[in-house]
Design a protein around this motif. Sequence first.
Motif, mmCIF file in Angstrom:
data_model
loop_
_atom_site.group_PDB
_atom_site.id
_atom_site.type_symbol
_atom_site.label_atom_id
_atom_site.label_comp_id
_atom_site.label_asym_id
_atom_site.label_seq_id
_atom_site.Cartn_x
_atom_site.Cartn_y
_atom_site.Cartn_z
ATOM 1 N N HIS A 12 0.807 -1.193 -0.051
ATOM 2 C CA HIS A 12 -0.096 0.029 -0.023
ATOM 3 C C HIS A 12 0.951 1.205 0.121
ATOM 4 C CE1 HIS A 12 -3.661 -2.527 0.743
ATOM 5 N NE2 HIS A 12 -2.640 -3.352 1.242
ATOM 6 N N ASP A 18 -5.180 4.952 -0.957
ATOM 7 C CA ASP A 18 -5.856 4.318 0.181
ATOM 8 C C ASP A 18 -5.380 4.735 1.581
ATOM 9 O OD1 ASP A 18 -3.744 2.709 0.374
ATOM 10 O OD2 ASP A 18 -4.615 1.002 0.353
ATOM 11 N N GLY A 20 -2.690 3.671 3.141
ATOM 12 C CA GLY A 20 -1.338 3.251 3.120
ATOM 13 C C GLY A 20 -0.557 4.363 3.313
ATOM 14 N N PRO A 46 -3.912 -0.804 -3.623
ATOM 15 C CA PRO A 46 -4.522 -0.296 -2.809
ATOM 16 C C PRO A 46 -6.072 -0.963 -2.643
ATOM 17 C CG PRO A 46 -4.295 1.007 -4.888
ATOM 18 C CD PRO A 46 -3.388 -0.268 -4.987
ATOM 19 N N HIS A 47 -6.707 -0.740 -1.499
ATOM 20 C CA HIS A 47 -7.976 -1.504 -1.375
ATOM 21 C C HIS A 47 -8.984 -1.060 -2.046
ATOM 22 C CE1 HIS A 47 -6.683 -3.324 2.301
ATOM 23 N NE2 HIS A 47 -6.120 -2.271 2.519
ATOM 24 N N ARG A 62 -6.035 5.836 -8.077
ATOM 25 C CA ARG A 62 -5.312 5.042 -8.189
ATOM 26 C C ARG A 62 -3.966 5.600 -9.181
ATOM 27 N NH1 ARG A 62 -4.706 -0.786 -10.491
ATOM 28 N NH2 ARG A 62 -4.538 0.732 -12.194
ATOM 29 N N GLU A 85 -6.124 -4.613 -4.468
ATOM 30 C CA GLU A 85 -6.640 -5.423 -3.463
ATOM 31 C C GLU A 85 -7.961 -5.575 -3.174
ATOM 32 O OE1 GLU A 85 -5.007 -5.459 0.465
ATOM 33 O OE2 GLU A 85 -5.806 -7.196 1.056
ATOM 34 N N ASP A 193 2.663 -6.270 2.512
ATOM 35 C CA ASP A 193 1.548 -5.482 2.921
ATOM 36 C C ASP A 193 1.744 -4.210 3.584
ATOM 37 O OD1 ASP A 193 -1.333 -5.198 3.339
ATOM 38 O OD2 ASP A 193 -1.851 -6.850 4.333
ATOM 39 N N HIS A 195 1.815 -0.718 4.876
ATOM 40 C CA HIS A 195 0.940 0.414 4.794
ATOM 41 C C HIS A 195 2.003 1.538 5.144
ATOM 42 C CE1 HIS A 195 -2.128 -2.462 4.920
ATOM 43 N NE2 HIS A 195 -3.037 -1.218 4.678
#
Length: 224
Positions: A12, A18, A20, A46-47, A62, A85, A193, A195
Amino acid sequence: MMDTITFDFHSHILPGADHGASDTAEAMTILHTAFEAGIETMAATPHFYPHRHRVDDFLKRRNAAYDRLREHLDEKTPKILLGVEVLICPGIDNMEGIEKLTLEGTNILLLELPFVVSEHTDELFETVERLIYDNGYTVFMAHANRYPTASVERMASLGAKLQLNLEDICSFGERSRVKHWLENGWVSAVGSDVHHDEKIFKKLKKSARIVSSSLEKINRPSES
Ligand SMILES: [Fe+2]
Protein backbone atom coordinates in the motif's frame (compact mmCIF):
# COMPACT_ATOMS: atom_id res chain seq x y z
CA MET A 1 20.39 -20.22 -7.17
CA MET A 2 17.74 -17.84 -6.05
CA ASP A 3 17.89 -17.42 -2.29
CA THR A 4 15.87 -14.32 -1.58
CA ILE A 5 12.44 -12.87 -2.15
CA THR A 6 12.55 -10.34 -4.98
CA PHE A 7 8.82 -9.88 -5.70
CA ASP A 8 6.57 -8.09 -3.23
CA PHE A 9 3.07 -9.02 -4.33
CA HIS A 10 1.05 -6.85 -1.93
CA SER A 11 1.69 -3.29 -0.75
CA HIS A 12 0.00 0.00 0.00
CA ILE A 13 2.61 2.48 -1.15
CA LEU A 14 0.60 4.89 -3.29
CA PRO A 15 -0.08 8.05 -1.26
CA GLY A 16 -3.70 9.12 -1.64
CA ALA A 17 -4.87 5.80 -3.10
CA ASP A 18 -5.94 4.33 0.25
CA HIS A 19 -4.91 4.43 3.92
CA GLY A 20 -1.35 3.30 3.10
CA ALA A 21 1.66 5.59 2.70
CA SER A 22 0.63 9.10 3.75
CA ASP A 23 2.86 11.10 1.46
CA THR A 24 5.64 10.86 -1.10
CA ALA A 25 8.38 11.00 1.51
CA GLU A 26 6.95 8.04 3.38
CA ALA A 27 6.43 6.08 0.16
CA MET A 28 10.01 6.73 -0.91
CA THR A 29 11.39 5.59 2.46
CA ILE A 30 9.43 2.35 2.07
CA LEU A 31 10.55 1.86 -1.54
CA HIS A 32 14.21 2.52 -0.81
CA THR A 33 14.17 0.18 2.18
CA ALA A 34 12.46 -2.54 0.15
CA PHE A 35 14.96 -2.21 -2.69
CA GLU A 36 17.90 -2.30 -0.34
CA ALA A 37 16.49 -5.48 1.20
CA GLY A 38 16.33 -7.13 -2.24
CA ILE A 39 12.86 -6.35 -3.61
CA GLU A 40 13.11 -5.79 -7.37
CA THR A 41 9.40 -5.66 -8.22
CA MET A 42 6.55 -4.43 -6.07
CA ALA A 43 2.85 -4.67 -6.80
CA ALA A 44 1.06 -1.55 -5.58
CA THR A 45 -2.31 -2.90 -4.43
CA PRO A 46 -4.59 -0.30 -2.83
CA HIS A 47 -7.85 -1.48 -1.28
CA PHE A 48 -10.95 -1.68 -3.42
CA TYR A 49 -14.21 -2.02 -1.46
CA PRO A 50 -17.11 -2.89 -3.81
CA HIS A 51 -19.75 -1.43 -1.48
CA ARG A 52 -17.90 1.90 -1.32
CA HIS A 53 -16.03 2.37 -4.60
CA ARG A 54 -16.85 2.57 -8.27
CA VAL A 55 -14.24 0.93 -10.47
CA ASP A 56 -13.53 3.88 -12.75
CA ASP A 57 -13.32 6.48 -9.96
CA PHE A 58 -11.09 4.18 -7.96
CA LEU A 59 -8.70 3.57 -10.87
CA LYS A 60 -8.56 7.26 -11.67
CA ARG A 61 -7.49 7.97 -8.09
CA ARG A 62 -4.98 5.10 -8.05
CA ASN A 63 -3.42 6.07 -11.37
CA ALA A 64 -3.18 9.73 -10.35
CA ALA A 65 -1.47 8.67 -7.11
CA TYR A 66 1.01 6.63 -9.13
CA ASP A 67 1.66 9.49 -11.55
CA ARG A 68 2.50 11.80 -8.65
CA LEU A 69 4.84 9.24 -7.11
CA ARG A 70 6.47 8.27 -10.40
CA GLU A 71 8.26 11.59 -10.68
CA HIS A 72 10.23 10.73 -7.56
CA LEU A 73 11.24 7.16 -8.38
CA ASP A 74 14.93 6.54 -8.94
CA GLU A 75 17.38 3.72 -9.61
CA LYS A 76 17.08 2.60 -5.99
CA THR A 77 13.36 1.88 -6.06
CA PRO A 78 11.74 -1.40 -7.14
CA LYS A 79 9.84 -1.58 -10.41
CA ILE A 80 6.19 -0.92 -9.59
CA LEU A 81 3.29 -2.89 -11.06
CA LEU A 82 -0.17 -1.47 -10.61
CA GLY A 83 -2.68 -3.75 -8.96
CA VAL A 84 -5.61 -3.81 -6.57
CA GLU A 85 -6.56 -5.65 -3.40
CA VAL A 86 -10.23 -6.42 -3.98
CA LEU A 87 -12.58 -7.26 -1.13
CA ILE A 88 -14.58 -10.21 -2.40
CA CYS A 89 -18.35 -9.92 -2.08
CA PRO A 90 -20.96 -12.36 -3.37
CA GLY A 91 -21.81 -11.62 -7.01
CA ILE A 92 -18.73 -9.48 -7.64
CA ASP A 93 -18.10 -11.50 -10.80
CA ASN A 94 -20.94 -9.49 -12.36
CA MET A 95 -19.63 -6.12 -11.23
CA GLU A 96 -19.09 -3.68 -14.07
CA GLY A 97 -15.40 -3.11 -14.68
CA ILE A 98 -14.05 -6.00 -12.62
CA GLU A 99 -11.76 -6.90 -15.53
CA LYS A 100 -9.93 -3.60 -14.91
CA LEU A 101 -8.93 -4.66 -11.39
CA THR A 102 -6.34 -7.24 -12.42
CA LEU A 103 -2.62 -6.90 -11.81
CA GLU A 104 -1.00 -4.91 -14.61
CA GLY A 105 -0.32 -7.08 -17.66
CA THR A 106 -1.97 -10.21 -16.22
CA ASN A 107 -5.36 -11.76 -15.51
CA ILE A 108 -4.52 -12.01 -11.80
CA LEU A 109 -7.05 -10.84 -9.21
CA LEU A 110 -5.81 -10.35 -5.65
CA LEU A 111 -8.82 -11.01 -3.42
CA GLU A 112 -9.17 -10.50 0.30
CA LEU A 113 -11.95 -12.28 2.15
CA PRO A 114 -14.19 -10.43 4.60
CA PHE A 115 -12.69 -10.21 8.07
CA VAL A 116 -15.90 -11.53 9.64
CA VAL A 117 -15.93 -15.29 9.25
CA SER A 118 -19.74 -15.52 9.20
CA GLU A 119 -19.50 -13.78 5.83
CA HIS A 120 -17.50 -16.70 4.37
CA THR A 121 -20.69 -18.12 2.90
CA ASP A 122 -21.29 -20.67 0.16
CA GLU A 123 -22.39 -17.78 -2.03
CA LEU A 124 -19.01 -16.13 -1.53
CA PHE A 125 -17.07 -19.24 -2.52
CA GLU A 126 -19.37 -19.82 -5.48
CA THR A 127 -18.44 -16.33 -6.65
CA VAL A 128 -14.75 -17.25 -6.45
CA GLU A 129 -15.47 -20.41 -8.38
CA ARG A 130 -17.17 -18.45 -11.18
CA LEU A 131 -14.32 -15.93 -11.29
CA ILE A 132 -11.87 -18.77 -11.83
CA TYR A 133 -13.78 -21.24 -13.99
CA ASP A 134 -16.27 -19.09 -15.91
CA ASN A 135 -14.38 -15.81 -16.19
CA GLY A 136 -10.86 -17.24 -16.43
CA TYR A 137 -9.18 -15.15 -13.75
CA THR A 138 -6.22 -16.35 -11.76
CA VAL A 139 -7.19 -15.69 -8.16
CA PHE A 140 -4.67 -15.03 -5.43
CA MET A 141 -5.94 -15.03 -1.84
CA ALA A 142 -4.43 -12.08 0.02
CA HIS A 143 -2.78 -12.71 3.43
CA ALA A 144 -4.15 -16.23 3.77
CA ASN A 145 -3.00 -16.49 7.39
CA ARG A 146 -5.62 -13.96 8.42
CA TYR A 147 -8.37 -16.55 7.96
CA PRO A 148 -9.48 -19.83 9.49
CA THR A 149 -7.92 -22.92 7.96
CA ALA A 150 -11.28 -24.08 6.58
CA SER A 151 -11.68 -20.91 4.51
CA VAL A 152 -8.11 -21.07 3.21
CA GLU A 153 -8.37 -24.71 2.22
CA ARG A 154 -11.70 -24.12 0.53
CA MET A 155 -10.14 -21.32 -1.52
CA ALA A 156 -7.16 -23.53 -2.39
CA SER A 157 -9.44 -26.40 -3.38
CA LEU A 158 -11.18 -24.03 -5.82
CA GLY A 159 -7.80 -23.30 -7.37
CA ALA A 160 -6.96 -20.03 -5.66
CA LYS A 161 -3.26 -19.44 -5.02
CA LEU A 162 -2.17 -18.24 -1.60
CA GLN A 163 -0.35 -14.99 -0.90
CA LEU A 164 1.30 -14.87 2.51
CA ASN A 165 2.46 -11.79 4.41
CA LEU A 166 6.05 -11.53 5.66
CA GLU A 167 4.80 -10.93 9.18
CA ASP A 168 2.77 -14.15 9.20
CA ILE A 169 5.47 -16.29 7.61
CA CYS A 170 7.73 -15.39 10.53
CA SER A 171 5.06 -15.89 13.18
CA PHE A 172 5.71 -18.88 15.44
CA GLY A 173 2.00 -19.62 15.75
CA GLU A 174 1.60 -19.87 11.98
CA ARG A 175 4.54 -22.20 11.48
CA SER A 176 2.62 -25.43 10.94
CA ARG A 177 -0.01 -23.95 8.62
CA VAL A 178 2.64 -22.26 6.48
CA LYS A 179 4.58 -25.53 6.28
CA HIS A 180 1.47 -27.47 5.28
CA TRP A 181 0.51 -24.96 2.57
CA LEU A 182 4.05 -24.93 1.19
CA GLU A 183 4.09 -28.73 1.08
CA ASN A 184 0.84 -28.67 -0.89
CA GLY A 185 2.31 -26.19 -3.37
CA TRP A 186 -0.37 -23.60 -2.60
CA VAL A 187 1.92 -20.70 -1.71
CA SER A 188 2.44 -18.67 -4.87
CA ALA A 189 3.19 -15.17 -3.64
CA VAL A 190 4.59 -13.24 -0.71
CA GLY A 191 3.80 -9.67 0.20
CA SER A 192 4.89 -7.09 2.71
CA ASP A 193 1.34 -5.64 2.88
CA VAL A 194 3.29 -2.54 3.95
CA HIS A 195 1.15 0.47 4.82
CA HIS A 196 3.53 2.70 6.77
CA ASP A 197 6.26 0.76 8.49
CA GLU A 198 9.27 -0.02 6.31
CA LYS A 199 10.75 -2.15 9.12
CA ILE A 200 8.67 -5.05 7.82
CA PHE A 201 11.40 -5.67 5.23
CA LYS A 202 13.71 -6.81 8.03
CA LYS A 203 11.67 -10.01 7.92
CA LEU A 204 12.53 -10.66 4.30
CA LYS A 205 15.57 -12.88 4.87
CA LYS A 206 13.94 -15.07 7.48
CA SER A 207 10.81 -15.37 5.32
CA ALA A 208 12.90 -16.36 2.32
CA ARG A 209 14.44 -19.22 4.29
CA ILE A 210 11.02 -20.47 5.40
CA VAL A 211 9.47 -20.37 1.92
CA SER A 212 12.65 -21.44 0.12
CA SER A 213 11.01 -24.50 -1.46
CA SER A 214 8.61 -22.23 -3.39
CA LEU A 215 10.89 -19.26 -4.01
CA GLU A 216 11.02 -19.62 -7.74
CA LYS A 217 7.23 -19.47 -8.00
CA ILE A 218 7.01 -16.61 -5.50
CA ASN A 219 9.46 -14.50 -7.46
CA ARG A 220 7.58 -15.04 -10.73
CA PRO A 221 3.91 -14.98 -9.82
CA SER A 222 2.13 -16.32 -12.83
CA GLU A 223 -1.31 -16.76 -14.29
CA SER A 224 -1.04 -20.52 -14.65
FE1 LIG B 1 -3.38 -5.17 2.05
